[in-house]
Scaffold this motif. Structure first.
Motif, PDB file in Angstrom:
ATOM      1  N   ASN A 166      61.869  49.856  58.334  1.00 13.28           N
ATOM      2  CA  ASN A 166      63.231  49.518  58.739  1.00 13.28           C
ATOM      3  C   ASN A 166      63.370  48.010  58.676  1.00 13.28           C
ATOM      4  OD1 ASN A 166      65.756  49.353  60.670  1.00 13.28           O
ATOM      5  ND2 ASN A 166      65.403  51.535  60.346  1.00 13.28           N
ATOM      6  N   ASP A 167      64.587  47.532  58.457  1.00  8.26           N
ATOM      7  CA  ASP A 167      64.837  46.083  58.458  1.00  8.26           C
ATOM      8  C   ASP A 167      66.056  45.785  59.324  1.00  8.26           C
ATOM      9  OD1 ASP A 167      66.621  47.222  56.525  1.00  8.26           O
ATOM     10  OD2 ASP A 167      66.908  45.246  55.632  1.00  8.26           O
ATOM     11  N   PRO A 168      65.912  45.942  60.639  1.00 14.62           N
ATOM     12  CA  PRO A 168      67.047  45.751  61.533  1.00 14.62           C
ATOM     13  C   PRO A 168      67.316  44.287  61.844  1.00 14.62           C
ATOM     14  CG  PRO A 168      65.112  46.265  62.807  1.00 14.62           C
ATOM     15  CD  PRO A 168      64.692  46.332  61.362  1.00 14.62           C
ATOM     16  N   VAL A 169      68.452  44.049  62.460  1.00 16.92           N
ATOM     17  CA  VAL A 169      68.657  42.820  63.221  1.00 16.92           C
ATOM     18  C   VAL A 169      68.132  43.097  64.618  1.00 16.92           C
ATOM     19  CG1 VAL A 169      70.360  41.271  64.245  1.00 16.92           C
ATOM     20  CG2 VAL A 169      70.602  41.993  61.865  1.00 16.92           C
ATOM     21  N   LEU A 170      67.269  42.237  65.099  1.00 18.63           N
ATOM     22  CA  LEU A 170      66.667  42.370  66.425  1.00 18.63           C
ATOM     23  C   LEU A 170      67.378  41.409  67.372  1.00 18.63           C
ATOM     24  CD1 LEU A 170      64.368  43.393  68.322  1.00 18.63           C
ATOM     25  CD2 LEU A 170      63.006  41.462  67.479  1.00 18.63           C
ATOM     26  N   LEU A 171      67.997  41.951  68.403  1.00 23.18           N
ATOM     27  CA  LEU A 171      68.708  41.155  69.395  1.00 23.18           C
ATOM     28  C   LEU A 171      67.852  41.060  70.653  1.00 23.18           C
ATOM     29  CD1 LEU A 171      70.879  42.858  67.617  1.00 23.18           C
ATOM     30  CD2 LEU A 171      72.501  42.156  69.369  1.00 23.18           C
ATOM     31  N   ARG A 172      67.661  39.836  71.131  1.00 28.81           N
ATOM     32  CA  ARG A 172      66.984  39.670  72.420  1.00 28.81           C
ATOM     33  C   ARG A 172      68.050  39.382  73.468  1.00 28.81           C
ATOM     34  NH1 ARG A 172      61.263  36.640  73.853  1.00 28.81           N
ATOM     35  NH2 ARG A 172      61.036  37.697  75.877  1.00 28.81           N
ATOM     36  N   SER A 216      68.926  46.833  66.045  1.00 32.04           N
ATOM     37  CA  SER A 216      70.168  47.289  65.413  1.00 32.04           C
ATOM     38  C   SER A 216      69.796  47.821  64.031  1.00 32.04           C
ATOM     39  CB  SER A 216      71.163  46.129  65.316  1.00 32.04           C
ATOM     40  OG  SER A 216      72.420  46.580  64.865  1.00 32.04           O
ATOM     41  N   LEU A 217      69.656  49.131  63.920  1.00 34.21           N
ATOM     42  CA  LEU A 217      68.906  49.747  62.835  1.00 34.21           C
ATOM     43  C   LEU A 217      69.627  49.770  61.500  1.00 34.21           C
ATOM     44  CD1 LEU A 217      67.290  52.855  64.548  1.00 34.21           C
ATOM     45  CD2 LEU A 217      66.423  50.525  64.377  1.00 34.21           C
ATOM     46  N   SER A 218      68.834  49.640  60.439  1.00 36.95           N
ATOM     47  CA  SER A 218      69.292  50.020  59.105  1.00 36.95           C
ATOM     48  C   SER A 218      69.047  51.523  58.941  1.00 36.95           C
ATOM     49  CB  SER A 218      68.568  49.205  58.034  1.00 36.95           C
ATOM     50  OG  SER A 218      67.178  49.471  58.066  1.00 36.95           O
ATOM     51  N   ASP A 219      69.160  52.018  57.708  1.00 32.41           N
ATOM     52  CA  ASP A 219      69.246  53.458  57.491  1.00 32.41           C
ATOM     53  C   ASP A 219      67.883  54.142  57.472  1.00 32.41           C
ATOM     54  OD1 ASP A 219      70.214  55.963  56.989  1.00 32.41           O
ATOM     55  OD2 ASP A 219      70.593  55.624  54.861  1.00 32.41           O
ATOM     56  N   SER A 220      67.211  54.167  58.598  1.00 30.72           N
ATOM     57  CA  SER A 220      66.046  55.040  58.767  1.00 30.72           C
ATOM     58  C   SER A 220      65.806  55.192  60.256  1.00 30.72           C
ATOM     59  CB  SER A 220      64.799  54.464  58.078  1.00 30.72           C
ATOM     60  OG  SER A 220      64.282  53.356  58.758  1.00 30.72           O
ATOM     61  N   SER A 221      65.595  56.401  60.676  1.00 28.70           N
ATOM     62  CA  SER A 221      65.388  56.666  62.104  1.00 28.70           C
ATOM     63  C   SER A 221      64.114  55.971  62.564  1.00 28.70           C
ATOM     64  CB  SER A 221      65.293  58.166  62.355  1.00 28.70           C
ATOM     65  OG  SER A 221      66.502  58.802  62.013  1.00 28.70           O
ATOM     66  N   LEU A 222      64.222  55.168  63.606  1.00 29.18           N
ATOM     67  CA  LEU A 222      63.083  54.371  64.056  1.00 29.18           C
ATOM     68  C   LEU A 222      62.668  54.672  65.487  1.00 29.18           C
ATOM     69  CD1 LEU A 222      61.359  52.059  62.742  1.00 29.18           C
ATOM     70  CD2 LEU A 222      62.663  50.498  64.185  1.00 29.18           C
ATOM     71  N   MET A 223      63.578  55.240  66.281  1.00 28.14           N
ATOM     72  CA  MET A 223      63.268  55.434  67.695  1.00 28.14           C
ATOM     73  C   MET A 223      62.018  56.292  67.880  1.00 28.14           C
ATOM     74  SD  MET A 223      65.614  56.999  70.781  1.00 28.14           S
ATOM     75  CE  MET A 223      65.551  58.682  70.149  1.00 28.14           C
ATOM     76  N   PHE A 224      61.892  57.369  67.083  1.00 21.61           N
ATOM     77  CA  PHE A 224      60.738  58.248  67.242  1.00 21.61           C
ATOM     78  C   PHE A 224      59.442  57.521  66.890  1.00 21.61           C
ATOM     79  CE2 PHE A 224      64.067  61.523  65.952  1.00 21.61           C
ATOM     80  CZ  PHE A 224      64.447  61.745  67.260  1.00 21.61           C
ATOM     81  N   ARG A 263      67.224  37.931  65.283  1.00 23.95           N
ATOM     82  CA  ARG A 263      66.530  37.650  64.033  1.00 23.95           C
ATOM     83  C   ARG A 263      66.631  38.877  63.132  1.00 23.95           C
ATOM     84  NH1 ARG A 263      66.449  33.402  66.010  1.00 23.95           N
ATOM     85  NH2 ARG A 263      64.773  31.862  66.242  1.00 23.95           N
ATOM     86  N   TYR A 264      66.652  38.627  61.845  1.00 17.54           N
ATOM     87  CA  TYR A 264      66.446  39.693  60.877  1.00 17.54           C
ATOM     88  C   TYR A 264      64.943  39.923  60.787  1.00 17.54           C
ATOM     89  CZ  TYR A 264      66.116  41.997  56.292  1.00 17.54           C
ATOM     90  OH  TYR A 264      65.824  42.860  55.269  1.00 17.54           O
ATOM     91  N   VAL A 265      64.508  41.163  60.984  1.00 17.89           N
ATOM     92  CA  VAL A 265      63.079  41.460  61.017  1.00 17.89           C
ATOM     93  C   VAL A 265      62.793  42.708  60.194  1.00 17.89           C
ATOM     94  CG1 VAL A 265      62.837  40.433  63.315  1.00 17.89           C
ATOM     95  CG2 VAL A 265      63.209  42.902  63.107  1.00 17.89           C
ATOM     96  N   ILE A 266      61.517  42.954  59.947  1.00 13.48           N
ATOM     97  CA  ILE A 266      61.104  44.217  59.356  1.00 13.48           C
ATOM     98  C   ILE A 266      60.000  44.826  60.198  1.00 13.48           C
ATOM     99  CG2 ILE A 266      61.753  43.624  56.987  1.00 13.48           C
ATOM    100  CD1 ILE A 266      58.783  43.091  56.412  1.00 13.48           C
TER     101      ILE A 266
END
Length: 455
Positions: free
Chosen positions: A158-164, A173-181, A145-148
């Protein structure tokens, strides 16, 4: 490209500190009311000669050298990874020539900058459901899904594509902002039983009307069974991959997620090039003219942590039927109540515009200014302007005051001299519906607009 300053008389506040005679206001230091703690930089400085420094502070993706071999001549930094952003020279037609390939044939993109953050463990579904606005529990394994993800104030992180991938494994699957932290930090206090780490999986995109034919040559007839936002486990050149029917264009397209990409990048890339010869494959940069036509947003450009989904055509990402709590829920629901009561909680709204001027053939180096039809003072700005060969006009996404955001509203846009019809004078523009052109696979926003689904 020369910058075109806008000169008007000062407002009352400026006069208070100015000499008695009127002084002009140069809107290279603009005063658009943005309602932000850190305003978007609207100084019109134009392009600046600068060389991109390649060093070890920024990551080279496994496909970086392959992109250079394919002719990449410029790049920027995305998710702390070098990102190729041009293959055909401007003399060869530049981005609009690459655009022709994505709407007529098939293209290969290096999008390894979409870093993959894995959330895995017994509580993976509950954790993901808490950090995204949409309902994670309805995403079945091997679907996406496309999610935010929002902060507690409702700003888009962030507005990644989320893969289950499975019951207990998700990939952001990240767009341009660091999200892991951010994800790891959230779980320090929440304590979900999950691991959160980046994994050595790097995607490429295969986009264009011939993409299914090329993918059939790569993974076989199973490609026809992959639905929009569906996933499949497959092999390319004997290498394990995940394939999704997703993309950044509005055209038919796929993404190939390569496991152990640092080890096997050349094998997969070269296999795609070899199979692509029969389909007129071209290696290109992400096709921004086409994604703007489809109304697809770019994080950091069209939205960021200080914009709400409710002001950026992403209202469908704020569900009315999700009972569980998620980060930003209280703020977003309060914003929606204000909007529906006729009291918008923000000053500007993201809209689509058709505008005059000479064809905009390259990336804008500035957020070009928008004014009303009867005043030169800027009231908004463009975020993503391009020329659309199919529509034979310039189009753009941009921010205007909420009260001016209705379709049919006439405004003016201050283009730089290279694109202006008359240097120093604005061009006419009109607010229009988004998307500018329909997508091959309509996104959720388009489906909702057609009245086929509620949220």
């Amino acid at each position: 490209m020369a910058a075109t300053p806008i000169i008007t008389t000062t407002d009352d506040a400026s006069r208070a500190s100015a000499p008695e005679h009127d002084q002009p206001v140069n809107h290279n230091h603009p005063t658009v009311q943005q309602g932000r703690s850190v305003p978007v930089n609207l100084r019109q400085t134009g392009p600046t000669p600068m060389q991109l420094l390649i060093s070890t502070r920024i990551r080279k993706s496994p496909y970086w050298h392959l992109s250079v071999e394919a002719g990449a001549w410029r790049a920027e930094v995305y998710n702390r990874v070098y990102h190729p952003r041009g293959y055909l020279s401007m003399e060869e037609g530049g981005p609009l020539a690459e655009h022709r390939s994505v709407v007529e044939d098939v293209t290969l993109w290096n999008v390894a900058v979409e870093r993959q953050i894995q959330v895995k463990g017994p509580d993976a579904e509950d954790f993901v459901n808490y950090v995204i606005t949409r309902q994670a529990k309805t995403i079945t394994p091997m679907h996406a899904r496309y999610v935010i993800l929002c902060n507690e104030a409702g700003g888009i992180l962030n507005d990644p594509v989320l893969l289950r991938i499975s019951e207990d494994e998700f990939w952001f699957s990240l767009s341009d902002s660091s999200l892991m932290f951010w994800l790891q930090g959230v779980n320090i206090s929440k304590g979900y039983d999950v691991t959160i780490d980046e994994i050595d999986v790097c995607p490429v995109q295969i986009q264009g009307p011939r993409s299914e034919a090329l993918m059939r040559d790569l993974i076989g007839p199973m490609v026809s069974d992959i639905p929009n936002y569906g996933l499949a486990a497959a092999e390319v050149a004997g290498l394990p991959v995940i394939v999704s029917q997703t993309g950044f264009t509005g055209e038919k397209g796929y993404e190939i997620y390569l496991y152990d990409a640092t080890l096997h990048a050349e094998e997969m890339w070269n296999a795609i090039l070899e199979a692509g010869e029969a389909h007129h494959l071209r290696v290109i940069a992400p096709a921004h003219p086409r994604r703007v036509q489809a109304g697809i947003l770019s994080w950091g450009q069209d939205m960021d942590a200080e914009t709400s989904p409710l002001q950026t055509n992403l209202a469908y990402q704020v569900p009315r039927k999700k009972e569980e709590d998620y980060i930003g829920k209280a703020a977003l629901e309060a914003q929606r109540e204000q909007l529906e009561a006729g009291q918008p909680p923000f000053d500007l709204m993201l809209v689509g515009l058709r505008l005059g001027g000479k064809p905009i053939t390259d990336y804008a180096p500035d957020f070009w200014l928008v004014s009303t039809t009867d005043s030169d003072d800027p009231v908004g700005y463009l975020t993503s302007p391009w020329y659309s060969p199919e529509l034979e006009t310039n189009i753009a996404l941009g921010y205007v005051p909420v009260g001016m955001s209705g379709t049919g509203t006439q405004v003016r846009v201050w283009l730089p001299e290279e694109y202006a019809e008359t240097p120093g004078q604005p061009v006419d523009a009109v607010i229009v519906d988004v998307p500018f052109r329909p997508s091959v696979n309509p996104n959720t926003r388009e489906v909702l607009k057609q009245g086929q689904q509620s949220f």
